[in-house]
Design a protein around this motif. Structure first.
Motif, PDB file in Angstrom:
ATOM      1  N   GLY A 132       0.801  -1.220   0.000  1.00  0.00           N
ATOM      2  CA  GLY A 132       0.000   0.000   0.000  1.00  0.00           C
ATOM      3  C   GLY A 132       0.826   1.259   0.000  1.00  0.00           C
ATOM      4  O   GLY A 132       0.379   2.301   0.496  1.00  0.00           O
ATOM      5  N   GLU A 133       2.046   1.204  -0.560  1.00  0.00           N
ATOM      6  CA  GLU A 133       2.952   2.356  -0.548  1.00  0.00           C
ATOM      7  C   GLU A 133       3.134   2.957  -1.932  1.00  0.00           C
ATOM      8  O   GLU A 133       4.161   3.561  -2.223  1.00  0.00           O
ATOM      9  CB  GLU A 133       4.310   1.957   0.040  1.00  0.00           C
ATOM     10  N   THR A 134       2.158   2.789  -2.811  1.00  0.00           N
ATOM     11  CA  THR A 134       2.220   3.432  -4.107  1.00  0.00           C
ATOM     12  C   THR A 134       1.608   4.826  -4.010  1.00  0.00           C
ATOM     13  O   THR A 134       0.920   5.152  -3.036  1.00  0.00           O
ATOM     14  CB  THR A 134       1.469   2.613  -5.165  1.00  0.00           C
ATOM     15  N   ALA A 135       1.850   5.641  -5.016  1.00  0.00           N
ATOM     16  CA  ALA A 135       1.311   6.998  -5.018  1.00  0.00           C
ATOM     17  C   ALA A 135       1.255   7.490  -6.454  1.00  0.00           C
ATOM     18  O   ALA A 135       1.931   6.957  -7.341  1.00  0.00           O
ATOM     19  CB  ALA A 135       2.204   7.924  -4.175  1.00  0.00           C
ATOM     20  N   SER A 136       0.435   8.493  -6.674  1.00  0.00           N
ATOM     21  CA  SER A 136       0.375   9.135  -7.988  1.00  0.00           C
ATOM     22  C   SER A 136       1.421  10.244  -8.018  1.00  0.00           C
ATOM     23  O   SER A 136       1.489  11.065  -7.097  1.00  0.00           O
ATOM     24  CB  SER A 136      -1.022   9.720  -8.231  1.00  0.00           C
ATOM     25  N   VAL A 137       2.233  10.238  -9.074  1.00  0.00           N
ATOM     26  CA  VAL A 137       3.270  11.257  -9.192  1.00  0.00           C
ATOM     27  C   VAL A 137       2.645  12.582  -9.613  1.00  0.00           C
ATOM     28  O   VAL A 137       1.931  12.664 -10.621  1.00  0.00           O
ATOM     29  CB  VAL A 137       4.335  10.838 -10.229  1.00  0.00           C
ATOM     30  N   LYS A 138       2.865  13.603  -8.826  1.00  0.00           N
ATOM     31  CA  LYS A 138       2.344  14.928  -9.143  1.00  0.00           C
ATOM     32  C   LYS A 138       3.050  15.483 -10.375  1.00  0.00           C
ATOM     33  O   LYS A 138       4.238  15.201 -10.600  1.00  0.00           O
ATOM     34  CB  LYS A 138       2.550  15.874  -7.956  1.00  0.00           C
ATOM     35  N   VAL A 139       2.337  16.254 -11.154  1.00  0.00           N
ATOM     36  CA  VAL A 139       2.888  16.800 -12.396  1.00  0.00           C
ATOM     37  C   VAL A 139       4.180  17.574 -12.128  1.00  0.00           C
ATOM     38  O   VAL A 139       5.174  17.432 -12.841  1.00  0.00           O
ATOM     39  CB  VAL A 139       1.852  17.713 -13.092  1.00  0.00           C
ATOM     40  N   GLN A 140       4.189  18.357 -11.076  1.00  0.00           N
ATOM     41  CA  GLN A 140       5.368  19.175 -10.788  1.00  0.00           C
ATOM     42  C   GLN A 140       6.574  18.348 -10.350  1.00  0.00           C
ATOM     43  O   GLN A 140       7.706  18.847 -10.348  1.00  0.00           O
ATOM     44  CB  GLN A 140       5.049  20.233  -9.720  1.00  0.00           C
ATOM     45  N   ASP A 141       6.329  17.085  -9.961  1.00  0.00           N
ATOM     46  CA  ASP A 141       7.441  16.228  -9.544  1.00  0.00           C
ATOM     47  C   ASP A 141       7.909  15.296 -10.662  1.00  0.00           C
ATOM     48  O   ASP A 141       8.896  14.584 -10.492  1.00  0.00           O
ATOM     49  CB  ASP A 141       7.017  15.372  -8.343  1.00  0.00           C
ATOM     50  N   LEU A 166      11.660  12.122  -1.340  1.00  0.00           N
ATOM     51  CA  LEU A 166      11.508  11.186  -0.234  1.00  0.00           C
ATOM     52  C   LEU A 166      10.749  11.791   0.943  1.00  0.00           C
ATOM     53  O   LEU A 166      10.323  11.071   1.844  1.00  0.00           O
ATOM     54  CB  LEU A 166      12.890  10.702   0.224  1.00  0.00           C
ATOM     55  N   ARG A 167      10.594  13.106   0.938  1.00  0.00           N
ATOM     56  CA  ARG A 167       9.782  13.756   1.968  1.00  0.00           C
ATOM     57  C   ARG A 167       8.288  13.687   1.622  1.00  0.00           C
ATOM     58  O   ARG A 167       7.439  13.903   2.480  1.00  0.00           O
ATOM     59  CB  ARG A 167      10.205  15.221   2.134  1.00  0.00           C
ATOM     60  N   THR A 168       7.997  13.405   0.354  1.00  0.00           N
ATOM     61  CA  THR A 168       6.616  13.406  -0.127  1.00  0.00           C
ATOM     62  C   THR A 168       6.100  12.013  -0.447  1.00  0.00           C
ATOM     63  O   THR A 168       4.927  11.702  -0.200  1.00  0.00           O
ATOM     64  CB  THR A 168       6.494  14.294  -1.388  1.00  0.00           C
ATOM     65  N   TYR A 169       6.975  11.167  -0.998  1.00  0.00           N
ATOM     66  CA  TYR A 169       6.562   9.840  -1.456  1.00  0.00           C
ATOM     67  C   TYR A 169       7.254   8.758  -0.624  1.00  0.00           C
ATOM     68  O   TYR A 169       8.363   8.967  -0.110  1.00  0.00           O
ATOM     69  CB  TYR A 169       6.940   9.644  -2.925  1.00  0.00           C
ATOM     70  N   PRO A 170       6.624   7.571  -0.491  1.00  0.00           N
ATOM     71  CA  PRO A 170       7.270   6.463   0.228  1.00  0.00           C
ATOM     72  C   PRO A 170       8.597   6.075  -0.439  1.00  0.00           C
ATOM     73  O   PRO A 170       8.699   6.071  -1.666  1.00  0.00           O
ATOM     74  CB  PRO A 170       6.243   5.324   0.126  1.00  0.00           C
ATOM     75  N   ALA A 171       9.592   5.741   0.380  1.00  0.00           N
ATOM     76  CA  ALA A 171      10.913   5.389  -0.145  1.00  0.00           C
ATOM     77  C   ALA A 171      10.841   4.192  -1.089  1.00  0.00           C
ATOM     78  O   ALA A 171      11.554   4.133  -2.097  1.00  0.00           O
ATOM     79  CB  ALA A 171      11.870   5.093   1.004  1.00  0.00           C
ATOM     80  N   LEU A 172       9.983   3.230  -0.773  1.00  0.00           N
ATOM     81  CA  LEU A 172       9.845   2.040  -1.614  1.00  0.00           C
ATOM     82  C   LEU A 172       9.323   2.413  -2.998  1.00  0.00           C
ATOM     83  O   LEU A 172       9.787   1.879  -4.019  1.00  0.00           O
ATOM     84  CB  LEU A 172       8.905   1.043  -0.935  1.00  0.00           C
ATOM     85  N   PHE A 173       8.384   3.336  -3.049  1.00  0.00           N
ATOM     86  CA  PHE A 173       7.830   3.790  -4.323  1.00  0.00           C
ATOM     87  C   PHE A 173       8.877   4.558  -5.129  1.00  0.00           C
ATOM     88  O   PHE A 173       9.014   4.349  -6.344  1.00  0.00           O
ATOM     89  CB  PHE A 173       6.605   4.670  -4.066  1.00  0.00           C
ATOM     90  N   VAL A 174       9.617   5.444  -4.467  1.00  0.00           N
ATOM     91  CA  VAL A 174      10.678   6.187  -5.154  1.00  0.00           C
ATOM     92  C   VAL A 174      11.735   5.229  -5.702  1.00  0.00           C
ATOM     93  O   VAL A 174      12.206   5.385  -6.834  1.00  0.00           O
ATOM     94  CB  VAL A 174      11.319   7.226  -4.216  1.00  0.00           C
ATOM     95  N   SER A 175      12.087   4.221  -4.913  1.00  0.00           N
ATOM     96  CA  SER A 175      13.063   3.222  -5.369  1.00  0.00           C
ATOM     97  C   SER A 175      12.575   2.521  -6.626  1.00  0.00           C
ATOM     98  O   SER A 175      13.320   2.377  -7.607  1.00  0.00           O
ATOM     99  CB  SER A 175      13.297   2.168  -4.274  1.00  0.00           C
ATOM    100  N   GLY A 176      11.330   2.074  -6.601  1.00  0.00           N
ATOM    101  CA  GLY A 176      10.790   1.356  -7.742  1.00  0.00           C
ATOM    102  C   GLY A 176      10.689   2.202  -8.990  1.00  0.00           C
ATOM    103  O   GLY A 176      11.076   1.773 -10.087  1.00  0.00           O
ATOM    104  N   MET A 177      10.188   3.425  -8.855  1.00  0.00           N
ATOM    105  CA  MET A 177      10.019   4.297 -10.016  1.00  0.00           C
ATOM    106  C   MET A 177      11.355   4.657 -10.654  1.00  0.00           C
ATOM    107  O   MET A 177      11.525   4.556 -11.870  1.00  0.00           O
ATOM    108  CB  MET A 177       9.282   5.576  -9.594  1.00  0.00           C
ATOM    109  N   THR A 178      12.307   5.093  -9.836  1.00  0.00           N
ATOM    110  CA  THR A 178      13.590   5.515 -10.389  1.00  0.00           C
ATOM    111  C   THR A 178      14.370   4.343 -10.966  1.00  0.00           C
ATOM    112  O   THR A 178      15.020   4.465 -12.006  1.00  0.00           O
ATOM    113  CB  THR A 178      14.432   6.231  -9.323  1.00  0.00           C
ATOM    114  N   THR A 179      14.296   3.185 -10.310  1.00  0.00           N
ATOM    115  CA  THR A 179      14.994   2.010 -10.804  1.00  0.00           C
ATOM    116  C   THR A 179      14.391   1.537 -12.121  1.00  0.00           C
ATOM    117  O   THR A 179      15.124   1.194 -13.059  1.00  0.00           O
ATOM    118  CB  THR A 179      14.922   0.866  -9.769  1.00  0.00           C
ATOM    119  N   LEU A 180      13.067   1.517 -12.216  1.00  0.00           N
ATOM    120  CA  LEU A 180      12.419   1.049 -13.442  1.00  0.00           C
ATOM    121  C   LEU A 180      12.699   1.997 -14.606  1.00  0.00           C
ATOM    122  O   LEU A 180      13.096   1.555 -15.697  1.00  0.00           O
ATOM    123  CB  LEU A 180      10.910   0.927 -13.220  1.00  0.00           C
ATOM    124  N   VAL A 181      12.506   3.288 -14.400  1.00  0.00           N
ATOM    125  CA  VAL A 181      12.721   4.258 -15.483  1.00  0.00           C
ATOM    126  C   VAL A 181      14.183   4.254 -15.926  1.00  0.00           C
ATOM    127  O   VAL A 181      14.494   4.182 -17.121  1.00  0.00           O
ATOM    128  CB  VAL A 181      12.293   5.670 -15.046  1.00  0.00           C
TER     129      VAL A 181
END
Length: 314
Positions: A58-67, A185-200
């Motif tokens: 349950g640590e996913t999130a929608s990426v804000k346009v500005q981010d 990392l102050r806005t999004y879960p660390a696990l989600f940031v890890s997954g997004m950046t690693t995949l892209v």
């Protein structure tokens, strides 16, 4: 019950243990597989697994346009432009040279970019910690850095020079990306940031490999050999899923320069593993270098302020 400080100390120790052993997996892989393809498949697979795990927790999130731009920049800097040149360069320089360049420059780059982007403040403790760590790395690995890789001797003119520059550049792209990642990392879960950046970052690496790297398309068949596949799985599970996520949590909680002091402990782990499993000789100079590096890491980690040590539970 673990306090935030103790939790981060345990995370730091785990990170050092994991990333101190990933050099073996990397070397095993790039000796059999084109390096950009090896890196690209590793990070793409790790990114998918991380996002699936984040969704399950349950640590996913929608990426804000500005981010969106910052996510893309962090992905390219920390994954594509770090590990692409790093894996490529390691073909042409000795492991000792690679260790001196990458490990000594990473904490410096992290601190420089953290200062430039106003994420941290300069103090004498951090300067001394980095100076000790770099000095220890030089003592430990400088003799090995004089060796010329046999592969470089048979490659193109200046291969060892270009390989060294590629490895050195990885430290600065990783450092810049790490500091850019901290606001995310102050806005999004660390696990989600890890997954997004690693995949892209992994997809970009994989695309570049298939398009431009000699032998990459044919290597997609997966006929790599047992040793290379073992190295790949180790890097995916431990290097990326566990190690990268742990680093981002430390980055969020204690800042770039202190999190980056893993670079003074991981080489110690590598030396110990080499002595334990490959009967590599440990000299007096090695012991001196290890003590100096550990002193630098201790100085860096023991200077965390109460504010920096307060972890966000995730």
């Amino acid at each position: 019950m673990l306090t935030a400080v103790n939790k981060n100390q345990l995370r730091f120790l785990m990170l050092c243990m994991i990333w101190g052993s990933t050099w073996m997996g990397t070397k095993a892989g790039i000796e059999a597989v084109p390096p950009l393809l090896f890196a690209g498949t590793r990070f793409t697979a790790a990114g998918i697994l991380l996002l699936l795990y984040a969704r399950a927790k349950g640590e996913t999130a929608s990426v804000k346009v500005q981010d969106g731009f910052r996510f893309a920049a962090v992905s390219i800097l920390m994954i594509t432009l770090c590990y692409g040149p790093l894996f490529w360069g390691m073909q042409y320089i000795d492991s000792g040279t690679a260790a001196v360049l990458e490990m000594s420059l990473t904490p410096i780059a992290l601190l420089v970019f953290a200062l430039l982007l106003n994420e941290e403040r300069l103090d004498g403790r951090r300067i001394l910690a980095i100076a000790l760590g770099v000095s220890g790395l030089v003592v430990l690995f400088w003799p090995a850095s004089a060796h010329v890789s046999p592969r470089a001797a048979d490659a193109f003119p200046g291969a060892s020079l270009w390989g060294g520059l590629a490895v050195a550049s990885a430290a600065f792209t990783y450092g810049y990306g790490s500091v850019l990642a901290r606001p995310l990392l102050r806005t999004y879960p660390a696990l989600f940031v890890s997954g997004m950046t690693t995949l892209v970052g992994g997809i970009v690496l994989l695309t570049a490999a298939v398009a431009f790297e000699p032998g990459a398309a044919s290597a997609l068949s997966g006929d790599w050999g047992t040793v290379a596949w073992l190295g790949w799985f180790f890097l995916v599970i431990f290097g990326s899923l566990i190690g990268y996520t742990t680093f981002l949590r430390l980055l969020r909680d204690i800042g770039a320069s202190r999190a980056g002091s893993y670079a003074f402990v991981s080489p110690v782990i590598a030396v110990v593993l080499g002595a334990a499993f490959f009967a590599e000789r440990v000299t007096t100079a090695d012991v001196v270098g290890i003590v100096i590096m550990l002193s630098g890491a201790y100085l860096a980690m023991s200077g965390a302020t109460k504010t920096e040590a307060t972890a966000l539970e995730s």
